[in-house]
Design a protein around this motif. Structure first.
Motif, short mmCIF file in Angstrom:
data_model
loop_
_atom_site.label_atom_id
_atom_site.label_comp_id
_atom_site.label_asym_id
_atom_site.label_seq_id
_atom_site.Cartn_x
_atom_site.Cartn_y
_atom_site.Cartn_z
N SER A 193 -9.90 2.12 9.02
CA SER A 193 -11.37 2.16 9.03
C SER A 193 -11.89 3.58 9.22
CB SER A 193 -11.95 1.21 10.07
OG SER A 193 -11.47 1.52 11.35
N SER A 194 -11.23 4.39 10.04
CA SER A 194 -11.70 5.75 10.27
C SER A 194 -11.48 6.66 9.05
CB SER A 194 -11.05 6.36 11.50
OG SER A 194 -9.69 6.65 11.26
N LEU A 195 -10.51 6.33 8.20
CA LEU A 195 -10.23 7.14 7.02
C LEU A 195 -10.85 6.57 5.75
CD1 LEU A 195 -6.45 7.97 7.59
CD2 LEU A 195 -8.38 9.56 7.71
N SER A 196 -11.55 5.47 5.84
CA SER A 196 -12.10 4.85 4.62
C SER A 196 -13.23 5.68 4.05
CB SER A 196 -12.59 3.43 4.92
OG SER A 196 -13.82 3.49 5.61
N ALA A 197 -13.37 5.63 2.74
CA ALA A 197 -14.46 6.34 2.06
C ALA A 197 -15.81 5.81 2.52
CB ALA A 197 -14.32 6.22 0.55
N GLU A 198 -15.86 4.53 2.88
CA GLU A 198 -17.11 3.93 3.35
C GLU A 198 -17.64 4.61 4.62
OE1 GLU A 198 -17.43 -0.62 2.18
OE2 GLU A 198 -15.63 -0.17 3.35
N SER A 199 -16.73 5.14 5.43
CA SER A 199 -17.15 5.75 6.69
C SER A 199 -17.64 7.19 6.52
CB SER A 199 -15.99 5.74 7.69
OG SER A 199 -14.96 6.62 7.29
N ARG A 200 -17.57 7.72 5.30
CA ARG A 200 -17.97 9.11 5.03
C ARG A 200 -19.44 9.22 4.69
NH1 ARG A 200 -13.55 11.72 7.04
NH2 ARG A 200 -11.69 10.74 6.22
N VAL A 201 -20.02 10.36 4.98
CA VAL A 201 -21.41 10.78 4.72
C VAL A 201 -22.39 10.14 5.65
CG1 VAL A 201 -23.28 11.00 3.07
CG2 VAL A 201 -20.94 11.24 2.31
N PHE A 258 0.86 -1.18 0.00
CA PHE A 258 0.00 0.00 0.00
C PHE A 258 0.90 1.22 0.00
CE2 PHE A 258 0.49 -1.04 4.50
CZ PHE A 258 0.70 0.18 5.12
N LYS A 259 0.43 2.29 -0.66
CA LYS A 259 1.20 3.52 -0.79
C LYS A 259 0.44 4.65 -0.11
CE LYS A 259 2.87 2.19 -5.36
NZ LYS A 259 2.82 2.55 -6.79
N ILE A 260 1.14 5.34 0.77
CA ILE A 260 0.55 6.48 1.48
C ILE A 260 1.60 7.57 1.63
CG2 ILE A 260 -1.23 5.19 2.74
CD1 ILE A 260 0.67 5.09 5.15
N TRP A 261 1.12 8.76 1.96
CA TRP A 261 2.00 9.87 2.28
C TRP A 261 2.36 9.77 3.76
CZ3 TRP A 261 -2.15 13.36 -0.23
CH2 TRP A 261 -1.99 13.37 -1.61
N VAL A 262 3.64 10.06 4.08
CA VAL A 262 4.14 9.90 5.45
C VAL A 262 4.84 11.18 5.90
CG1 VAL A 262 5.72 8.56 6.89
CG2 VAL A 262 4.42 7.42 5.10
N PRO A 293 -0.07 7.03 -7.16
CA PRO A 293 -1.35 6.40 -6.80
C PRO A 293 -2.49 7.40 -6.81
CG PRO A 293 -0.02 6.76 -4.85
CD PRO A 293 0.83 7.15 -6.03
N LYS A 294 -3.68 6.88 -6.85
CA LYS A 294 -4.88 7.71 -6.72
C LYS A 294 -5.29 7.71 -5.26
CE LYS A 294 -6.77 6.69 -11.27
NZ LYS A 294 -7.89 6.07 -12.00
N PHE A 295 -5.65 8.89 -4.77
CA PHE A 295 -6.17 9.05 -3.41
C PHE A 295 -7.55 9.66 -3.52
CE2 PHE A 295 -1.55 9.42 -2.88
CZ PHE A 295 -1.33 8.52 -1.86
N GLU A 311 -6.96 4.93 -1.03
CA GLU A 311 -6.46 5.50 0.22
C GLU A 311 -6.95 6.95 0.32
OE1 GLU A 311 -4.59 4.23 2.65
OE2 GLU A 311 -3.90 2.37 1.72
N CYS A 312 -7.17 7.40 1.54
CA CYS A 312 -7.53 8.79 1.77
C CYS A 312 -6.29 9.68 1.54
CB CYS A 312 -8.01 8.95 3.22
SG CYS A 312 -8.50 10.62 3.64
N ALA A 313 -6.51 10.85 0.98
CA ALA A 313 -5.42 11.81 0.77
C ALA A 313 -5.08 12.43 2.13
CB ALA A 313 -5.85 12.89 -0.22
#
Length: 151
Positions: free
Chosen positions: A143-151, A54-58, A84-86, A116-118
């Motif tokens: 889980s807290s940053l997933s798109a599924e948890s939004r809205v 997985f690729k993320i910004w650190v 990657p797409k965020f 992944e969330c930006a």
């Protein structure tokens, strides 16, 4: 001055359960992490990144003097180097978008589910995510940053 984000640099991340995980610097601040963990330090670093990543910004402080130890370098062409797409989510408008290569385009929630969330991750949050992977459980930060948890 030491360059923390040197493409191809491999860092070793000791986990609190005694296992080891690894990250590969791709660019500033992008890091690829192996989803595998190991009981002993690894010497074949190219093989470490042969599996799922997985690729993320650190954050910069995760690397360098008080961060993870550099244990080697590998040819960056061994890893998929495309940006990657965020996904992004605007809390006010409740709208999703996809961010890649400096561009942002409107998107649906469904298009963002696997992305992944930006966000820029702290050292501690990355370590918790890697620990959760090594223990076969879901990371509270994923889980807290997933798109599924939004809205």
């Amino acid at each position: 001055m030491v360059k923390n984000f040197e493409c191809g640099k491999v860092v070793q991340i000791p986990l609190s359960n005694g296992k080891f995980s690894y990250g590969l610097i791709l660019s500033d601040p992008l890091v690829a992490f192996s989803e595998n963990s190991y009981d002993v330090p690894q010497s074949d670093l190219g093989k470490v990144f042969g599996g799922k990543l997985f690729k993320i910004w650190v954050m910069k402080d995760a690397l360098g003097k008080n961060g993870w130890s550099k244990v080697g370098c590998i040819e960056a062409n061994q890893i998929e180097l495309s940006e990657p797409k965020f996904y992004k989510f605007d809390l006010l408008s409740k709208q999703f978008s996809i961010y890649t290569n400096g561009n942002e385009i409107p998107a649906t929630k469904e298009e963002c589910i696997e992305l992944e969330c930006a966000a820029v991750w702290s050292k501690e949050h990355v370590e918790e995510r890697l620990l959760a992977l090594s223990e076969g459980r879901e990371s509270k930060w994923v889980s807290s940053l997933s798109a599924e948890s939004r809205v």
